[in-house]
Design an enzyme around this catalytic site. Structure first.
Site, PDB file in Angstrom:
ATOM      1  N   ARG A 187       0.837  -1.210   0.000  1.00 56.74           N
ATOM      2  CA  ARG A 187       0.000   0.000   0.000  1.00 56.74           C
ATOM      3  C   ARG A 187       0.866   1.253   0.000  1.00 56.74           C
ATOM      4  O   ARG A 187       0.535   2.253  -0.635  1.00 56.74           O
ATOM      5  CB  ARG A 187      -0.936  -0.041   1.212  1.00 56.74           C
ATOM      6  N   GLU A 191     -16.553   5.946   3.736  1.00 58.16           N
ATOM      7  CA  GLU A 191     -15.920   5.452   4.956  1.00 58.16           C
ATOM      8  C   GLU A 191     -15.892   6.563   5.981  1.00 58.16           C
ATOM      9  O   GLU A 191     -16.499   7.609   5.786  1.00 58.16           O
ATOM     10  CB  GLU A 191     -14.514   4.909   4.646  1.00 58.16           C
ATOM     11  N   LYS A 217      -2.778   6.349   1.308  1.00 61.61           N
ATOM     12  CA  LYS A 217      -2.620   6.832   2.681  1.00 61.61           C
ATOM     13  C   LYS A 217      -1.702   8.054   2.666  1.00 61.61           C
ATOM     14  O   LYS A 217      -0.523   7.978   2.996  1.00 61.61           O
ATOM     15  CB  LYS A 217      -2.050   5.702   3.555  1.00 61.61           C
TER      16      LYS A 217
HETATM   17  C1  LIG Z   1      -5.461   3.518   7.501  1.00 64.44           C
HETATM   18  C2  LIG Z   1      -6.875   3.780   7.092  1.00 64.44           C
HETATM   19  C3  LIG Z   1      -7.895   2.818   7.244  1.00 64.44           C
HETATM   20  C4  LIG Z   1      -7.684   1.494   7.941  1.00 64.44           C
HETATM   21  O1  LIG Z   1      -6.788   0.669   7.291  1.00 64.44           O
HETATM   22  P1  LIG Z   1      -6.117  -0.573   8.043  1.00 64.44           P
HETATM   23  O2  LIG Z   1      -5.153  -1.085   7.047  1.00 64.44           O
HETATM   24  O3  LIG Z   1      -7.189  -1.536   8.337  1.00 64.44           O
HETATM   25  O4  LIG Z   1      -5.497  -0.025   9.282  1.00 64.44           O
HETATM   26  C5  LIG Z   1      -9.150   3.134   6.765  1.00 64.44           C
HETATM   27  N1  LIG Z   1      -9.418   4.326   6.197  1.00 64.44           N
HETATM   28  C6  LIG Z   1      -8.479   5.281   6.059  1.00 64.44           C
HETATM   29  C7  LIG Z   1      -8.839   6.571   5.451  1.00 64.44           C
HETATM   30  C8  LIG Z   1      -7.183   5.046   6.507  1.00 64.44           C
HETATM   31  O5  LIG Z   1      -6.249   5.992   6.358  1.00 64.44           O
END
Ligand SMILES: *Cc1c(COP(=O)(O)O)cnc(C)c1O
Length: 341
Positions: free
Chosen positions: A82, A220, A184
């Site tokens: 990622r 989300e 991210k």
């Molecule tokens: C990091 C993140 C998540 C959760 O991801 P995980 O890999 O399960 O920790 C969900 N949404 C956003 C916007 C994030 O930055």
């Protein structure tokens, strides 16, 4: 190895400096060999790309102690992948995946004294990140970058049981269509700060963001993906190009299908459907699943049948199975548990 004398159950979530961190610098088109260092300070140009144009991305994962005493992390190869995707979208150099996993391993081993003991509920949070470090004034990517991994011990997410959250439908958008919602990037969080503070000021725990193009579909929250359960026990999770692909959510989908024999639908979810669901949870590394009891949309309340006291039964099963796999009580799928020592 003597553990630090910390009150693991009560350390909370503030940053707490540990002994060592990992650093690698990118210069003249190549990463250096990388090293562990005790130095927690960064000195960069006042005109660094990260300071002027927010060229940065990050990851988040945890190290913890399993029942049989091993220190492990959960699927770090997916964090590495990622971060590669994030770097490419931000015109940053890729930190090689094998080196990413190796650096995580090194930095956790170097901070073994801060990895909380089994049963404490606490974990060592691992934060890999990368930023443009060389001066940039005309708008373009930096020439030099720094990749770092810091660690900090954090307390149990749910102290005294998981209390369902109350969330509100946000009037703000988290990510633009065809933007950076799926990576991210720090910039996604910078622009969510006002929205989350507004939600808190109005008494809500979190925001539910809708799709920015039509505002009819569930996306989300600021930092976790949604998972819903229908009244006939199907797991439903929103699919969208602007959602961050949560590793926890992807793991839960696998657990639902392969361990619990549940039907799973990954598809667009209309906000209008939310009132039909029986359970709702937020998935992310921090809590695995945080149950949602109530969604409020401009005064209109949706109260899930699972209520405001505890997780819904399917959510609880998913939570117990995935945390059981992580802690070593339940056999993990091949490659999910990365043993550090
Ligand atoms: C990091 C993140 C998540 C959760 O991801 P995980 O890999 O399960 O920790 C969900 N949404 C956003 C916007 C994030 O930055």
């Amino acid at each position: 190895m003597e553990k630090k004398n910390l009150d693991w159950a009560n350390i909370g979530f503030a940053y707490r400096k540990t002994d060592m961190r990992y650093v690698s610098n990118y210069k003249n088109g190549a990463w250096d060999e990388g090293t562990l260092t005790a130095d927690d300070q960064i000195v960069i140009s006042e005109c660094a790309g990260v300071l002027q144009y927010s060229q940065s991305c990050f990851e988040g994962l945890k190290a913890y102690t399993t029942e049989d005493g091993h220190i492990v992390t959960f699927r770090p190869d997916l964090n590495a992948q990622r971060m590669e995707d994030s770097a490419k979208r931000l015109e940053m150099p890729v930190f090689p995946k094998e080196r990413f996993v190796d650096a995580v391993t090194q930095v956790v081993a170097a901070n073994e004294a801060y990895v909380p003991p089994y049963g404490s509920g606490a974990t060592l949070y691992i934060r890999p990140y990368m930023f443009g470090s060389s001066p940039v004034i005309g708008v373009k990517p930096a020439d030099e970058y720094q990749f770092r991994i810091l660690t900090t011990p954090v307390g149990p997410y749910f102290k005294g049981g998981a209390k369902p959250l109350t969330i509100c439908v946000s009037d703000f958008d988290r990510a633009a269509p065809h933007g950076t919602g799926h990576i991210k990037a720090g910039l996604n969080y910078a622009m969510s700060l006002h929205a989350i503070m507004e939600a808190h000021r109005h008494g809500f725990d979190e925001n539910m963001y809708l799709d920015p193009a039509t505002r009819t579909k569930v996306e989300e929250t600021g930092g976790a993906n949604f998972l819903f359960v229908t009244r006939d026990n199907k797991v439903v999770t929103p699919k969208s190009d602007s959602i961050l692909p949560s590793i926890t959510r992807r793991s839960l989908v696998y657990v639902a299908k392969e361990y619990l024999g549940l039907e799973v639908e990954e598809r667009e979810v209309l906000f209008d459907e939310v009132k039909e669901f029986a359970e709702c949870g937020l998935c992310g590394t921090a809590a695995v699943i945080s149950p949602v009891g109530k969604v409020v949309n401009h005064g209109q309340e949706i109260l899930f049948p699972s209520g405001m006291e505890k997780m819904g039964p399917v959510t609880q099963k998913l939570y117990d199975t995935l945390t059981g796999i992580q802690m070593g009580h339940i056999k993990a799928p091949e490659g999910w548990i990365h043993v550090i020592k």
